[in-house]
Design an enzyme around this catalytic site. Structure first.
Site, mmCIF file in Angstrom:
data_model
loop_
_atom_site.group_PDB
_atom_site.id
_atom_site.type_symbol
_atom_site.label_atom_id
_atom_site.label_comp_id
_atom_site.label_asym_id
_atom_site.label_seq_id
_atom_site.Cartn_x
_atom_site.Cartn_y
_atom_site.Cartn_z
ATOM 1 N N ASP A 60 -49.680 8.690 -28.888
ATOM 2 C CA ASP A 60 -49.451 8.744 -27.439
ATOM 3 C C ASP A 60 -50.373 7.740 -26.742
ATOM 4 O OD1 ASP A 60 -48.977 9.348 -24.829
ATOM 5 O OD2 ASP A 60 -49.624 11.437 -24.936
ATOM 6 N N PHE A 61 -49.949 6.475 -26.748
ATOM 7 C CA PHE A 61 -50.734 5.448 -26.052
ATOM 8 C C PHE A 61 -50.134 5.120 -24.684
ATOM 9 C CE2 PHE A 61 -52.285 4.299 -30.421
ATOM 10 C CZ PHE A 61 -53.597 4.648 -30.170
ATOM 11 N N LYS A 62 -49.041 5.765 -24.353
ATOM 12 C CA LYS A 62 -48.351 5.482 -23.082
ATOM 13 C C LYS A 62 -48.406 3.976 -22.809
ATOM 14 C CE LYS A 62 -48.955 10.065 -21.195
ATOM 15 N NZ LYS A 62 -49.954 10.599 -22.154
ATOM 16 N N VAL A 63 -47.890 3.245 -23.771
ATOM 17 C CA VAL A 63 -47.947 1.783 -23.754
ATOM 18 C C VAL A 63 -47.266 1.248 -22.485
ATOM 19 C CG1 VAL A 63 -47.367 -0.291 -25.064
ATOM 20 C CG2 VAL A 63 -47.850 1.850 -26.278
ATOM 21 N N ALA A 64 -47.978 0.417 -21.736
ATOM 22 C CA ALA A 64 -47.454 -0.014 -20.421
ATOM 23 C C ALA A 64 -47.926 -1.432 -20.099
ATOM 24 C CB ALA A 64 -47.914 0.954 -19.334
ATOM 25 N N ASP A 65 -47.446 -2.399 -20.886
ATOM 26 C CA ASP A 65 -47.920 -3.759 -20.648
ATOM 27 C C ASP A 65 -46.746 -4.749 -20.678
ATOM 28 O OD1 ASP A 65 -49.803 -6.000 -20.492
ATOM 29 O OD2 ASP A 65 -51.294 -4.570 -21.260
ATOM 30 N N PRO A 67 -44.230 -7.503 -22.399
ATOM 31 C CA PRO A 67 -43.603 -7.372 -23.720
ATOM 32 C C PRO A 67 -44.481 -7.853 -24.872
ATOM 33 C CG PRO A 67 -42.013 -8.168 -22.128
ATOM 34 C CD PRO A 67 -43.323 -8.114 -21.410
ATOM 35 N N GLY A 171 -46.876 20.179 -21.379
ATOM 36 C CA GLY A 171 -47.227 20.926 -20.173
ATOM 37 C C GLY A 171 -47.103 22.419 -20.387
ATOM 38 N N GLY A 173 -48.365 26.032 -21.511
ATOM 39 C CA GLY A 173 -49.648 26.730 -21.649
ATOM 40 C C GLY A 173 -50.634 26.313 -20.581
ATOM 41 N N GLY A 177 -46.598 25.565 -18.001
ATOM 42 C CA GLY A 177 -45.216 25.664 -18.489
ATOM 43 C C GLY A 177 -45.068 26.737 -19.557
#
Ligand code: C5P
Length: 220
Positions: A60-65, A67, A171, A173, A177
């Protein structure tokens, strides 16, 4: 990723030994282990391969760069032994395509965040969630990340994507959720972190949530 228990452990601890012990204890109740910055920054990328002995690992690096940078990040993630990577969708189609291209080369999966599960997730990202979900379908992603804290949003997203993509939903617990609600709203897997790894007995906590999910599925 095989769907058996319909649960993914979010392993956000920062000690290697603790991470391995929890993973070993709960492995029978989870289909995958999600690791992110807390554990990897604390222990190093090799933890992915160590955890992969117990279950497939989602990075889970939530890659956001851009290409090219996304491509370089995904190469490292899959070389390290991850089975899937989580990437942001808001960076657009070309950035997502770069991740999917690398994942395909390794025969691995990409999950795209459509909306985040915390209250701030509703501030900016929620209004783009449906467009992101459509893009993820067109780009050929494996699944979406949608919020267990808002089962009605999971239902909406499920309507848009039909059965073309899977949904993993964090989400449950600690963030409020409920596993059975999210499964009945259309999620394929719930993601659970603190409610398991902070429990006195992570194994018992995982077992309890797994039973709740199975009861919900049997009732369907
Ligand atoms: O401890 P808890 O069960 O709240 O953990 C949820 C996990 O899911 C954390 O690792 C968090 O970073 C992640 N996550 C989330 N919402 C998203 C995407 C990932 O809570 N939209």
């Amino acid at each position: 990723m095989e769907r058996n228990t319909c649960m993914i452990l979010a392993l956000d601890v920062t000690e290697r030994e603790e991470a391995l012990k929890i993973a070993e204890n709960v492995r029978e109740f989870v289909d995958a282990i999600k690791v992110g910055y807390p554990l990897i920054l604390a222990t190093g990328l090799d933890i992915i391969r160590e955890l992969a002995r117990f279950a497939p690992v989602i990075a889970d690096f939530k890659v956001a760069d851009i290409p090219n940078t996304n491509r370089l990040i995904c190469e490292q993630v899959f070389k390290a032994g991850a089975d899937a990577v989580i990437v942001q969708g808001f960076t657009g189609r070309d950035s997502l395509d770069a991740c999917i291209e690398v994942a395909s080369k390794y025969g691995k999966d990409v999950f795209v965040v459509s909306e985040m599960s915390h209250p701030g997730g509703a501030e900016f990202l929620q209004s783009a969630a449906e467009a992101i979900a459509k893009m993820a379908v067109e780009a050929g992603a494996f699944g979406l990340v949608a919020p267990a804290t808002r089962p009605e949003r999971v239902k909406e997203i499920r309507k848009i994507i039909g059965d073309r993509l899977t949904i993993i939903s964090p989400g449950v617990g600690a963030q409020g959720g409920k596993a059975s609600d999210v499964i009945s709203a259309g999620a394929d897997w719930v993601i659970v972190g603190r409610s398991i790894y902070k429990a006195e007995s992570p194994k018992e906590a995982a077992c309890e949530i797994a039973e709740e999910i199975q009861a919900e599925l049997r009732g369907k």
